[in-house]
Design a protein around this motif. Structure first.
Motif, PDB file in Angstrom:
ATOM      1  N   SER A   6      -9.468  -8.220   3.742  1.00  0.00           N
ATOM      2  CA  SER A   6      -8.816  -7.803   5.035  1.00  0.00           C
ATOM      3  C   SER A   6      -7.656  -8.902   5.592  1.00  0.00           C
ATOM      4  O   SER A   6      -7.147  -9.447   5.468  1.00  0.00           O
ATOM      5  CB  SER A   6     -10.327  -7.480   5.405  1.00  0.00           C
ATOM      6  N   SER A   7      -6.860  -8.106   6.497  1.00  0.00           N
ATOM      7  CA  SER A   7      -6.032  -8.592   7.130  1.00  0.00           C
ATOM      8  C   SER A   7      -6.257  -9.560   8.232  1.00  0.00           C
ATOM      9  O   SER A   7      -5.516 -11.083   8.237  1.00  0.00           O
ATOM     10  CB  SER A   7      -4.871  -7.818   8.555  1.00  0.00           C
ATOM     11  N   GLU A   8      -7.518  -9.977   8.315  1.00  0.00           N
ATOM     12  CA  GLU A   8      -8.443 -11.124   8.954  1.00  0.00           C
ATOM     13  C   GLU A   8      -8.451 -11.913   8.043  1.00  0.00           C
ATOM     14  O   GLU A   8      -8.329 -13.837   8.166  1.00  0.00           O
ATOM     15  CB  GLU A   8      -9.435 -10.491   9.519  1.00  0.00           C
ATOM     16  N   LEU A  29       8.643  -5.491   4.547  1.00  0.00           N
ATOM     17  CA  LEU A  29       8.140  -5.071   2.708  1.00  0.00           C
ATOM     18  C   LEU A  29       8.350  -4.127   1.539  1.00  0.00           C
ATOM     19  O   LEU A  29       8.836  -4.254   0.495  1.00  0.00           O
ATOM     20  CB  LEU A  29       6.036  -4.888   2.272  1.00  0.00           C
ATOM     21  N   ASP A  30       8.531  -3.075   2.228  1.00  0.00           N
ATOM     22  CA  ASP A  30       9.241  -1.823   1.309  1.00  0.00           C
ATOM     23  C   ASP A  30      10.432  -1.664   0.956  1.00  0.00           C
ATOM     24  O   ASP A  30      10.785  -2.166  -0.120  1.00  0.00           O
ATOM     25  CB  ASP A  30       9.119  -0.617   1.583  1.00  0.00           C
ATOM     26  N   ALA A  31      11.397  -2.357   1.682  1.00  0.00           N
ATOM     27  CA  ALA A  31      12.753  -2.864   1.367  1.00  0.00           C
ATOM     28  C   ALA A  31      12.750  -3.774   0.658  1.00  0.00           C
ATOM     29  O   ALA A  31      13.694  -4.413  -0.610  1.00  0.00           O
ATOM     30  CB  ALA A  31      13.274  -3.241   2.617  1.00  0.00           C
ATOM     31  N   ARG A  39       7.133  -4.561  -6.841  1.00  0.00           N
ATOM     32  CA  ARG A  39       5.790  -4.199  -5.796  1.00  0.00           C
ATOM     33  C   ARG A  39       4.660  -5.309  -5.605  1.00  0.00           C
ATOM     34  O   ARG A  39       4.180  -6.079  -6.570  1.00  0.00           O
ATOM     35  CB  ARG A  39       5.026  -3.186  -6.286  1.00  0.00           C
ATOM     36  N   PHE A  40       4.727  -5.925  -4.196  1.00  0.00           N
ATOM     37  CA  PHE A  40       3.797  -7.307  -4.034  1.00  0.00           C
ATOM     38  C   PHE A  40       2.230  -6.342  -4.230  1.00  0.00           C
ATOM     39  O   PHE A  40       1.774  -5.054  -4.566  1.00  0.00           O
ATOM     40  CB  PHE A  40       3.802  -6.906  -2.447  1.00  0.00           C
ATOM     41  N   ALA A  41       1.411  -7.001  -5.102  1.00  0.00           N
ATOM     42  CA  ALA A  41      -0.192  -6.879  -4.992  1.00  0.00           C
ATOM     43  C   ALA A  41      -0.275  -6.544  -4.135  1.00  0.00           C
ATOM     44  O   ALA A  41       0.074  -7.089  -2.423  1.00  0.00           O
ATOM     45  CB  ALA A  41      -0.492  -8.106  -5.456  1.00  0.00           C
ATOM     46  N   ALA A  42      -1.522  -6.207  -3.313  1.00  0.00           N
ATOM     47  CA  ALA A  42      -1.983  -5.245  -2.195  1.00  0.00           C
ATOM     48  C   ALA A  42      -2.933  -6.770  -0.893  1.00  0.00           C
ATOM     49  O   ALA A  42      -2.473  -6.902   0.038  1.00  0.00           O
ATOM     50  CB  ALA A  42      -3.235  -4.226  -2.564  1.00  0.00           C
ATOM     51  N   PHE A  47      -1.066 -10.726   2.511  1.00  0.00           N
ATOM     52  CA  PHE A  47      -1.173 -12.256   3.150  1.00  0.00           C
ATOM     53  C   PHE A  47       0.750 -12.138   4.152  1.00  0.00           C
ATOM     54  O   PHE A  47       0.642 -12.964   5.013  1.00  0.00           O
ATOM     55  CB  PHE A  47      -1.135 -13.188   1.665  1.00  0.00           C
ATOM     56  N   LEU A  48       1.311 -11.286   3.448  1.00  0.00           N
ATOM     57  CA  LEU A  48       2.565 -11.717   3.927  1.00  0.00           C
ATOM     58  C   LEU A  48       3.072 -10.619   5.165  1.00  0.00           C
ATOM     59  O   LEU A  48       3.760 -10.861   6.394  1.00  0.00           O
ATOM     60  CB  LEU A  48       4.018 -10.844   3.100  1.00  0.00           C
TER      61      LEU A  48
END
Length: 100
Positions: A6-8, A29-31, A39-42, A47-48
């Protein structure tokens, strides 16, 4: 399949780091993904987005020199190729190896 954190959870991890800038936006992130062709992993994306680690041990996805970032991205590939050539590293699931 394991659910991404989660974002938390990402924010908790970010609090453990010393130098953290505001997280990357979805647009940023898309850029990055479009510019460098991956593609970054989910979980890495979460995290970023929670906070962008800064300092010499971290790639600067927001303002970093594109050539330097390409070097960061090439390191894991170079490491695997080194082990394939020098140490005979090869997973059978990859198919026929270079020495077979």
């Amino acid at each position: 399949m394991v659910a991404p954190p989660s974002s938390e959870a990402a924010r908790v991890w970010q609090r453990r780091l010393r130098d953290v800038a505001p997280g990357l936006t979805e647009r940023e992130l898309d850029a990055v993904e479009a510019r460098f062709g991956f593609r970054f992993a989910a979980d890495h994306r979460a995290f970023l987005a929670a906070g962008l680690p800064t300092g010499p041990s971290w790639p600067d996805w927001r303002y970093g020199d594109p050539e330097r970032l390409r070097e960061w991205l090439a390191r894991p590939v170079e490491g695997v190729l080194f082990d394939v050539r020098g140490n005979g590293f090869w997973y059978p699931s990859w198919g026929r190896g270079p020495r077979t």
